[in-house]
Design an enzyme around this catalytic site. Structure first.
Site, short mmCIF file in Angstrom:
data_model
loop_
_atom_site.label_atom_id
_atom_site.label_comp_id
_atom_site.label_asym_id
_atom_site.label_seq_id
_atom_site.Cartn_x
_atom_site.Cartn_y
_atom_site.Cartn_z
CG HIS A 184 -29.82 -37.46 27.91
ND1 HIS A 184 -30.04 -35.97 27.40
CD2 HIS A 184 -30.58 -37.91 28.82
CE1 HIS A 184 -30.97 -35.57 28.53
NE2 HIS A 184 -31.14 -36.58 29.44
CG HIS A 185 -28.37 -37.97 32.65
ND1 HIS A 185 -28.12 -36.86 32.11
CD2 HIS A 185 -29.59 -37.88 32.70
CE1 HIS A 185 -29.14 -35.88 32.13
NE2 HIS A 185 -30.18 -36.43 32.64
CB CYS A 186 -25.25 -43.88 30.57
SG CYS A 186 -24.22 -45.05 30.74
CG ASN A 228 -24.21 -35.71 31.89
OD1 ASN A 228 -25.54 -35.98 31.42
ND2 ASN A 228 -23.68 -35.92 32.88
#
Length: 474
Positions: A184-186, A228
């Protein structure tokens, strides 16, 4: 609640019309999307996606990051030990190709995973500085890129394909679980936080493109960190509603991405079970009253566990099981397909907790697959290995050495036009006979090639070692 949820879960798996119209509505949702990554699945398979290719063994360098890069295999091993799944009842994904990744990612970003930089117009493709930053393991920068591609990025691509596939299974079965994924950070143009590919964004966009009945999606991100990556990707997309519950005091502190969150719950460090579970339940209820999705993508990170070195929350193992139960209950109650990915978790115990949670969902009747549960692997009549069979290597050697010595001398009548055949004087002559067992005992073990009538004079006795050769000779 469990019995009711079980009945509702079962309705996702039937295509028969009924008086309530529930099954018909679900059938309408499932339009059998077709894509290379959407592999066909048998009724006897759980909508649980996994392949051993998920696990990362990276020359020992994976130990330099707190992420447990082998937890996915441990989850599956525990489910096998508990007799929930077998290899045949799991779904194996296909590795996402560059073409698949380009549905979301920019070409510039994908290329950045292959090269270091451009110096005076020359592309340097040997090293992996960008990947080292994403993986948060600096020594990776010193490794040739082809090693990094195979040992690190390839497992990520398999997990990305797994999330895309599990989302499709959720639309067909009512629920789906990818044992990996949750990067979920990519986002489309940058990675980070051990996340190289935007699998959540890809899964949602694949559904929008290939499932005509998916018009709206909700992302429920309950990892300890802010999601993010997908937030940046869906910043201005009204089709996607994001609920994010995270520790405000830890990475990534992405203020811009927070603008995309429709239901934001920022936690203080060391939040405990009671407060946490109430916040999750209340805010999820509110979110689903504000927005009715066609699918829920649930990012079920276990880095909220007490003692996690990066999450800094104090949620117990039982609290994590209850959290997952709450999310699935909300989805099943409203007949909304749900796909779960496992995301972060930086303790060795997280594999056990993920497996326990899946087992708990099954026990509560929130997930089920009757055909998979009753499946028994067909017994295959195994023929003996060639070395153990009648014509195996040692069987033939033994037969050659232990066979009785026949008389090869035959005095036949000259009147019948036959010659007097005398004993063979050379092993080569014996090899030409139809019966390879008619070898004089004094010769048979000194040159073992006589046991193979189809081969020329080949002495293989030296392959047996001196002790075995002496035994045959004696």
């Amino acid at each position: 609640m469990a019995d009711s949820a079980s009945k509702q879960s079962d309705k996702f798996q039937t295509t028969n019309d009924d008086s309530t119209g529930v099954s018909a509505a679900i059938s309408t949702k499932v339009s059998k999307p077709t894509h290379r990554l959407y592999v066909d699945v048998k009724p006897t398979q759980w909508p649980i996606v996994y392949t051993p290719e998920y696990n990362i063994g990276f020359l020992g360098l994976e130990r330099l990051h707190p992420f447990d890069s082998g937890k996915w295999g441990r989850v599956v091993n525990i489910l096998k030990e508990k007799n929930m799944v077998q290899d045949d009842t799991l779904v194996k994904p296909i590795e996402a190709s560059e073409e698949d990744l380009l549905v979301v990612h920019s070409k510039k970003y994908i290329d950045s995973l292959k090269l270091t930089s451009i110096v005076e117009g020359t592309v340097l493709k040997e090293w992996s500085i960008n990947v080292a930053g994403i993986a948060e393991v600096p020594p990776v920068a010193l490794l040739p890129n082809f090693i990094v591609q195979r040992k690190l990025l390839r497992p990520f691509r398999y997990q990305t394909g797994g999330t895309i596939l599990a989302s499709k299974l959720a639309m067909e079965r009512g629920w789906g679980i990818n044992i990996g994924g949750g990067f979920h950070h990519c986002s489309s143009d940058r990675g980070g936080g051990f996340c190289a590919y935007a699998d959540i964004t890809l899964a949602v966009k694949f559904l929008f493109s290939h499932c005509p009945n998916v018009k709206r999606a909700m992302i429920v991100d309950l990892d300890a960190h802010q999601g993010n990556g997908h937030e940046r990707d869906f910043m201005d997309d009204d089709r996607v509603y994001i609920m994010d519950v995270y520790n405000r005091g830890i990475y990534p502190h992405d203020g811009y991405a927070k603008k995309a969150i429709k239901k934001k719950v920022e936690l203080q460090s060391f939040t405990e079970d009671e407060d946490y579970l109430k916040l999750v339940a209340d805010n999820l209820t509110e979110a689903l009253s504000e927005f009715t999705p066609d699918v829920i993508v649930y990012n079920a990170g276990t880095d909220i566990l007490e003692g996690d070195p990066l999450g800094h929350l104090n949620i117990s193992a039982k609290g994590i099981l209850k959290r997952d139960e709450i999310v699935f209950e909300h989805a099943i109650k409203r007949k909304i397909p749900i796909v779960m990915v496992t995301s972060g978790g930086y303790q060795r115990s997280t594999g056990q907790i993920i497996a326990d949670s899946i087992l708990n969902l099954k026990e509560r009747g929130l997930i089920s697959c009757a055909e998979a549960e009753s499946y028994k692997k067909p017994e295959v009549s195994s023929s003996p290995a060639r070395s153990d069979s009648e014509w195996g290597l040692f069987a033939r050697l033994k037969k050659a050495c232990l066979s009785p010595v026949p008389s090869v001398q035959s005095n036949l009548s000259d009147a019948e036009g036959t010659a007097n055949i005398k004993p063979s004087k050379s092993l080569h002559d014996v090899q030409q006979q139809d019966d390879w067992t008619t070898v004089p005992a004094s010769k048979s073990c000194s040159n073992l090639s006589c046991a193979f009538k189809d081969e020329s004079d080949v002495d293989i006795s030296h392959l047996l070692g001196p002790s075995v050769a002496r035994k045959f000779k004696d």
